[in-house]
Write a protein that holds these residues in place. Structure first.
Motif, PDB file in Angstrom:
ATOM      1  N   LEU A 111     -28.721  39.123 -53.108  1.00 56.63           N
ATOM      2  CA  LEU A 111     -27.321  39.381 -52.769  1.00 56.63           C
ATOM      3  C   LEU A 111     -26.934  40.780 -53.242  1.00 56.63           C
ATOM      4  N   HIS A 112     -26.367  41.581 -52.343  1.00 56.46           N
ATOM      5  CA  HIS A 112     -25.854  42.903 -52.694  1.00 56.46           C
ATOM      6  C   HIS A 112     -24.395  42.978 -52.243  1.00 56.46           C
ATOM      7  N   ILE A 113     -23.548  43.514 -53.090  1.00 55.31           N
ATOM      8  CA  ILE A 113     -22.111  43.513 -52.822  1.00 55.31           C
ATOM      9  C   ILE A 113     -21.587  44.942 -52.764  1.00 55.31           C
ATOM     10  N   SER A 114     -20.799  45.202 -51.734  1.00 58.01           N
ATOM     11  CA  SER A 114     -20.145  46.497 -51.570  1.00 58.01           C
ATOM     12  C   SER A 114     -18.634  46.308 -51.701  1.00 58.01           C
ATOM     13  N   SER A 115     -17.981  47.250 -52.359  1.00 58.34           N
ATOM     14  CA  SER A 115     -16.517  47.205 -52.456  1.00 58.34           C
ATOM     15  C   SER A 115     -15.884  48.356 -51.663  1.00 58.34           C
ATOM     16  N   ASP A 116     -16.716  49.101 -50.915  1.00 63.14           N
ATOM     17  CA  ASP A 116     -16.196  50.219 -50.123  1.00 63.14           C
ATOM     18  C   ASP A 116     -16.533  50.048 -48.641  1.00 63.14           C
ATOM     19  N   ASN A 117     -16.418  48.805 -48.186  1.00 59.83           N
ATOM     20  CA  ASN A 117     -16.595  48.470 -46.778  1.00 59.83           C
ATOM     21  C   ASN A 117     -18.000  48.777 -46.265  1.00 59.83           C
ATOM     22  N   GLY A 118     -18.992  48.646 -47.159  1.00 59.50           N
ATOM     23  CA  GLY A 118     -20.380  48.756 -46.736  1.00 59.50           C
ATOM     24  C   GLY A 118     -21.002  50.123 -46.899  1.00 59.50           C
ATOM     25  N   THR A 119     -20.288  51.065 -47.517  1.00 56.21           N
ATOM     26  CA  THR A 119     -20.880  52.392 -47.724  1.00 56.21           C
ATOM     27  C   THR A 119     -21.988  52.328 -48.768  1.00 56.21           C
ATOM     28  N   THR A 120     -21.698  51.653 -49.891  1.00 57.41           N
ATOM     29  CA  THR A 120     -22.708  51.472 -50.947  1.00 57.41           C
ATOM     30  C   THR A 120     -22.744  50.005 -51.347  1.00 57.41           C
ATOM     31  N   PHE A 121     -23.948  49.489 -51.583  1.00 62.24           N
ATOM     32  CA  PHE A 121     -24.137  48.113 -52.066  1.00 62.24           C
ATOM     33  C   PHE A 121     -24.775  48.196 -53.451  1.00 62.24           C
ATOM     34  N   ASN A 122     -23.946  48.471 -54.454  1.00 60.38           N
ATOM     35  CA  ASN A 122     -24.493  48.766 -55.777  1.00 60.38           C
ATOM     36  C   ASN A 122     -24.401  47.618 -56.772  1.00 60.38           C
ATOM     37  N   ARG A 123     -23.870  46.490 -56.366  1.00 61.30           N
ATOM     38  CA  ARG A 123     -23.815  45.325 -57.258  1.00 61.30           C
ATOM     39  C   ARG A 123     -24.830  44.295 -56.764  1.00 61.30           C
ATOM     40  N   VAL A 124     -25.611  43.774 -57.702  1.00 61.32           N
ATOM     41  CA  VAL A 124     -26.773  42.958 -57.343  1.00 61.32           C
ATOM     42  C   VAL A 124     -26.682  41.578 -57.982  1.00 61.32           C
ATOM     43  N   GLY A 125     -26.968  40.570 -57.194  1.00 60.35           N
ATOM     44  CA  GLY A 125     -27.016  39.197 -57.692  1.00 60.35           C
ATOM     45  C   GLY A 125     -27.960  38.375 -56.836  1.00 60.35           C
ATOM     46  N   ALA A 126     -27.731  37.062 -56.776  1.00 59.56           N
ATOM     47  CA  ALA A 126     -28.573  36.174 -55.966  1.00 59.56           C
ATOM     48  C   ALA A 126     -27.757  34.968 -55.523  1.00 59.56           C
ATOM     49  N   TRP A 127     -28.130  34.418 -54.383  1.00 60.39           N
ATOM     50  CA  TRP A 127     -27.471  33.238 -53.819  1.00 60.39           C
ATOM     51  C   TRP A 127     -28.534  32.190 -53.514  1.00 60.39           C
ATOM     52  N   PHE A 128     -28.206  30.922 -53.788  1.00 59.16           N
ATOM     53  CA  PHE A 128     -29.184  29.846 -53.603  1.00 59.16           C
ATOM     54  C   PHE A 128     -28.818  29.007 -52.392  1.00 59.16           C
ATOM     55  N   SER A 129     -29.678  29.035 -51.364  1.00 61.58           N
ATOM     56  CA  SER A 129     -29.470  28.318 -50.107  1.00 61.58           C
ATOM     57  C   SER A 129     -30.097  26.932 -50.207  1.00 61.58           C
ATOM     58  N   VAL A 130     -29.338  25.888 -49.791  1.00 56.83           N
ATOM     59  CA  VAL A 130     -29.755  24.499 -50.023  1.00 56.83           C
ATOM     60  C   VAL A 130     -29.927  23.747 -48.700  1.00 56.83           C
ATOM     61  N   HIS A 131     -31.022  23.027 -48.568  1.00 57.88           N
ATOM     62  CA  HIS A 131     -31.288  22.120 -47.448  1.00 57.88           C
ATOM     63  C   HIS A 131     -30.135  21.124 -47.335  1.00 57.88           C
ATOM     64  N   THR A 132     -29.654  20.870 -46.120  1.00 54.90           N
ATOM     65  CA  THR A 132     -28.486  19.995 -45.951  1.00 54.90           C
ATOM     66  C   THR A 132     -28.724  18.599 -46.522  1.00 54.90           C
ATOM     67  N   GLY A 133     -29.959  18.113 -46.449  1.00 58.27           N
ATOM     68  CA  GLY A 133     -30.254  16.787 -46.966  1.00 58.27           C
ATOM     69  C   GLY A 133     -30.242  16.718 -48.481  1.00 58.27           C
ATOM     70  N   LYS A 134     -30.404  17.864 -49.147  1.00 66.15           N
ATOM     71  CA  LYS A 134     -30.408  17.892 -50.612  1.00 66.15           C
ATOM     72  C   LYS A 134     -29.056  18.295 -51.191  1.00 66.15           C
ATOM     73  N   LEU A 135     -28.109  18.625 -50.319  1.00 62.39           N
ATOM     74  CA  LEU A 135     -26.789  19.061 -50.763  1.00 62.39           C
ATOM     75  C   LEU A 135     -25.941  17.852 -51.137  1.00 62.39           C
ATOM     76  N   ASP A 136     -25.223  17.946 -52.251  1.00 63.30           N
ATOM     77  CA  ASP A 136     -24.350  16.858 -52.685  1.00 63.30           C
ATOM     78  C   ASP A 136     -23.302  16.581 -51.609  1.00 63.30           C
ATOM     79  N   ALA A 137     -23.007  15.296 -51.405  1.00 65.75           N
ATOM     80  CA  ALA A 137     -22.094  14.882 -50.339  1.00 65.75           C
ATOM     81  C   ALA A 137     -20.715  15.518 -50.460  1.00 65.75           C
TER      82      ALA A 137
END
Length: 821
Positions: free
Chosen positions: A120-146
């Motif tokens: 995950l990269h985040i920009s606060s200037d409408n996409g000019t720079t993506f200087n903040r870095v993190g991660a996002w966890f994508s989950v299978h629909t069958g394993k997602l809590d109801a």
């Protein structure tokens, strides 16, 4: 106020100095400098660069549906109200974020075609720079809590809609907090896979189809009366319903939303389906049958099922509970009636990314499709997908639906033509299944090797538990002295294990402070299981349903189970047969020969297992080096105790034998707690470790391992036995000792054995059985004989009568001649 201003000025000054020196975390998250660090361990080491939290960000929640639409917050960071936030996922998918009234930045997760951690990269200037870095966890629909998805009320009705006697309104519900809007649109999205299978142009695609309703109140509930879709949309047979804010245009991608699970779209199929669903489904089933005949055979490369439910639940390195049929959750097995529990092979097959599913009945026997519609079925596409994901047949969930589930509806659920389905998805029995070998470390600490040798080693340091050059697997263990009420005891216990296979992430499981829970680290960064219990990581899966229980699974089939019992870690290692003759370390050689289990890394054997000093020297010889260490050193204590010193503490000499003193107040408790096999380990932990609770935990761990070994014992299978043509059988268990009774339908006679028993050699006793039409040869023969005799009598009678008549005529003629003379 003055103090606060001074603090702000100081922080800004430090930040300015760091940037002047080039020591900023912008673009360097995960790195280390001489004077500060941007690594995840910097917080606990109090060595972070001043701008660490500005550029190396955490988010909440950290996970959401693979279908997207989750609104999450960037933690510990303020944004200007004028900031224009763009969030970039996996380097190529952008979504529009926003700043709330509290100056917190928000992102919206996108629809993805993969599960696991996504950059995950985040920009606060409408996409000019993506200087903040993190991660996002994508989950299978069958394993997602109801609670994180919209629920189809009576989902069976949704997926059988239009079949005989199924109709009326459909209803769905959702948590209104998932969509921040007063009014919502209800949209149908469809999934399709196009292109020639197993070629580069094979693609999967989600697409907006049409809206069921617009500008509906966000009440958390919606009902509608389905009708056949128009404009050709009824050809889409798989999809999901999305609830999203009405402020967005129809079908706009990657907006805040709640989704139902993907499902068969019976409720919108064409009118032809509603008029005669059986005929419609049969046509689809036959078309699928023809397609399968043209596709490559994947069955030969999938792993065989375990023979029994006990084996399936014990082989945790290669099999995991199927969420669609779980005995821990009531055995609701919609697609496998008659089964109480199913497991799936964790790893997809190497070439075709196929999956294996194994189901069992209440007796623990495997259920086969040749006997039951609820039998075990292999899958052309693994339900959970497989790396590198994104394209069929590796798209999590959806590829499995397209090639394995929709066809089950066509052939089995919407029509009665399962024989077509099972022709291509037959159960694989367990004749080729080989159980893994197991070894364990428990108590303070005691070892049972893969070949069953047990011993104790109370070294203080970091050691190799298992290493396999052949499979490039390394598992290391860390010990520390026992401390009872502030007093150091001359014994140790396991406090951490770290592991890696080939190029996988490094996984470490360790006791948290206070030793009342387990902590999991991925590449030295702590993982949170507060939202998800299953994690797809690089080259490894981790499952942690509770803070006292962690399972680690590698592509080779190696599994590591860590359990917390009374402040001690019990670590079990499971290795499949492919590891035979390739392991070394404290858990021994896995080759079936107990005599060479305690082998030093120079090949020298421990000759006297009863000599504790010799065994202690063996253990010390497996101390790791700095260059090979997999552990995390994120505190001054760990650095000073393990990193800056030799990995085996030569100054620590443990108590080698259990003191036997009638005056010891714990002697009676030791006698009460410790009995039977393995009691020597329990007594050591009570009388040396000075802890009856630890002794009891050691007893439990020992007994659990003995049970595991029993569950994993080889089971001989004779394979499926068919009933005779025009006959039937009683018995659907095919392992050693099982009996199958064979009989014939009325009007037929059995030839061969009426009872067959599975023997120790893996062969069925008796002869093959056949049902034949009863033969009436004897009656025919008797009739023929009687007829022949009767015919002979008649002919003889006629001949005799003829001769008699001739004689009579001759005498009359003579008399007449005499009279004439």
């Amino acid at each position: 106020m003055m103090e606060r201003s001074t603090a702000v000025i100081f922080v800004l000054l430090v930040l300015c100095i760091c940037r002047t020196l080039g020591q900023t975390c912008e673009g360097h998250c995960g790195g280390k400098f001489d004077s500060c660090s941007c690594h995840s361990t910097c917080t606990s080491l109090e060595h972070c660069c001043a701008d660490y939290k500005e550029y190396c960000v955490e988010v909440f929640p950290y996970s959401g549906s693979i279908l997207g639409g989750t609104d999450f917050i960037v933690l510990e960071l303020s944004f200007n109200k004028s900031s224009e936030i763009i969030c970039r996922f996996n380097h190529n998918i952008n979504t529009v974020g926003y700043v709330d009234e509290n100056s917190r930045g928000h992102c919206i997760s996108p629809l993805l075609y993969e599960t696991g951690w996504v950059p995950l990269h985040i920009s606060s200037d409408n996409g000019t720079t993506f200087n903040r870095v993190g991660a996002w966890f994508s989950v299978h629909t069958g394993k997602l809590d109801a609670k994180f998805k919209a629920t189809m009320v009576n989902s069976t009705k949704w997926q059988y809609y239009g079949t005989p006697d199924v109709g009326g309104t459909l209803e769905m519900k959702w948590n209104t907090s998932l969509v921040s809007a007063e009014r919502v649109n209800i949209e149908l999205w469809g999934y399709i896979e196009t292109g020639k299978p197993y070629t580069d142009n094979w693609q999967g695609e989600w697409k907006y189809l049409y809206s069921l309703a617009k500008h509906q109140p966000n009440s958390g509930s919606f009902s509608f009366l389905p009708k056949p879709a128009e404009n050709g949309f009824s050809s889409w047979e798989l999809g999901s319903v999305r609830i999203s804010p009405s402020t967005y245009p129809d079908g706009m991608w990657n907006v805040q939303a709640a989704w139902t699970e993907d499902h068969a779209l019976a409720w919108h199929l064409e009118e032809k389906f509603r008029k005669n669903s059986t005929v419609w489904a049969l046509d689809k089933c036959l078309a699928w049958d023809q397609l399968e005949n043209q596709l490559p055979n994947f069955l030969s490369e999938i792993v065989d099922c375990p023979c029994t439910l006990a084996q399936a639940r014990a082989d945790t390195g290669r099999f995991h509970t199927d969420y669609g049929c779980d005995m821990e959750k009531g055995s609701v097995c919609t697609y496998h009636p008659g089964s109480v529990h199913c497991v799936r092979a964790i790893q997809a097959s190497p070439r075709y990314a196929a999956g294996q599913q194994c189901c069992y009945d209440s007796t623990g026997a495997q259920v086969l499709t040749a006997d039951s519609i609820g039998g075990s079925t292999p899958d052309r596409a693994h339900d959970w997908g497989s790396p590198p994901y994104n394209k069929p047949p590796r798209v999590p969930g959806q590829s499995h639906w397209v090639y394995d589930v929709l066809s089950f509806y066509y052939c089995c659920l919407w029509s009665d033509n399962c024989h077509y389905y099972f022709k291509h998805r037959p159960s694989s029995d367990c004749r080729r299944y080989q159980s893994p070998s197991s070894a364990v470390v428990f108590g303070d600490p005691h070892f049972i090797t893969f070949d069953g040798v047990n011993y104790s080693f109370n070294g203080n340091g970091e050691y190799t538990l298992v290493t396999s050059a052949k499979k490039q697997l390394t598992i290391q263990g860390r010990t520390e002295p026992l401390n009872i009420l502030g007093t150091t005891i001359k014994a140790t216990k396991l406090t951490a294990v770290a592991m890696k296979e080939t190029t996988s992430d490094v996984i470490e499981v360790r006791l948290v402070s206070g030793h009342n829970g387990l902590e999991v680290l991925q590449n030295q960064k702590t993982l949170s299981f507060s939202e998800q219990s299953w994690m797809d990581l690089h080259g490894v899966f981790v499952f942690s349903p509770a803070s006292t229980n962690v399972s680690v699974m590698f592509p080779s089939g190696a599994g590591v189970e860590v359990r917390l019992r009374e402040g001690t870690m019990t670590t079990t290692v499971l290795l499949p047969e492919e590891f035979k003759d390739s392991t070394l370390g404290l858990l021994g050689k896995m080759n079936g020969d107990a005599k060479d289990d305690l082998t030093l890394n120079n090949g020298q054997l421990v000759l006297n297992l009863t000599n504790p000093e010799e065994v202690f020297n063996f253990g010390a010889g497996w101390a790791i080096s700095n260059s090979s260490a997999l552990f995390t050193y994120d505190s001054k204590y760990l650095l000073d105790t393990y990193y800056y010193v030799p990995r085996h503490d030569h100054t620590f000499v443990p108590v080698f034998s259990v003191p036997e003193s009638p005056d010891d107040p714990l002697t009676n408790q030791a006698s009460e707690i410790c009995s039977g096999e393995g009691s020597q380990f329990c007594r050591y932990d009570v009388l040396v470790g000075r802890s009856p609770s630890m002794g009891n935990a050691t007893k439990v761990s020992f007994q659990s391992h003995i049970s595991l070994v029993e569950d994993l014992k080889r089971v001989i299978s004779c394979g499926w036995l068919s009933p005779p043509t025009n006959g039937k059988k009683e018995g659907t268990t095919y392992v050693q000792g099982a009996k199958v009774q064979l009989s014939c339908n009325d009007g037929y006679t059995l030839e061969g054995s009426a009872e067959r028993i599975c023997q120790e050699n893996g062969q069925w006793s008796g002869d093959d059985s056949n049902c034949v039409v009863p033969s009436n040869v004897a009656g025919i023969l008797a009739g023929s004989v009687i007829g022949a005799v009767a015919l002979i009598v008649i002919i003889t009678t006629l001949i005799l009568h003829s001769r008699k008549q001739k004689r009579k005529d001759a005498r009359s003629e003579e008399a007449m001649t005499s009279e004439a003379l």
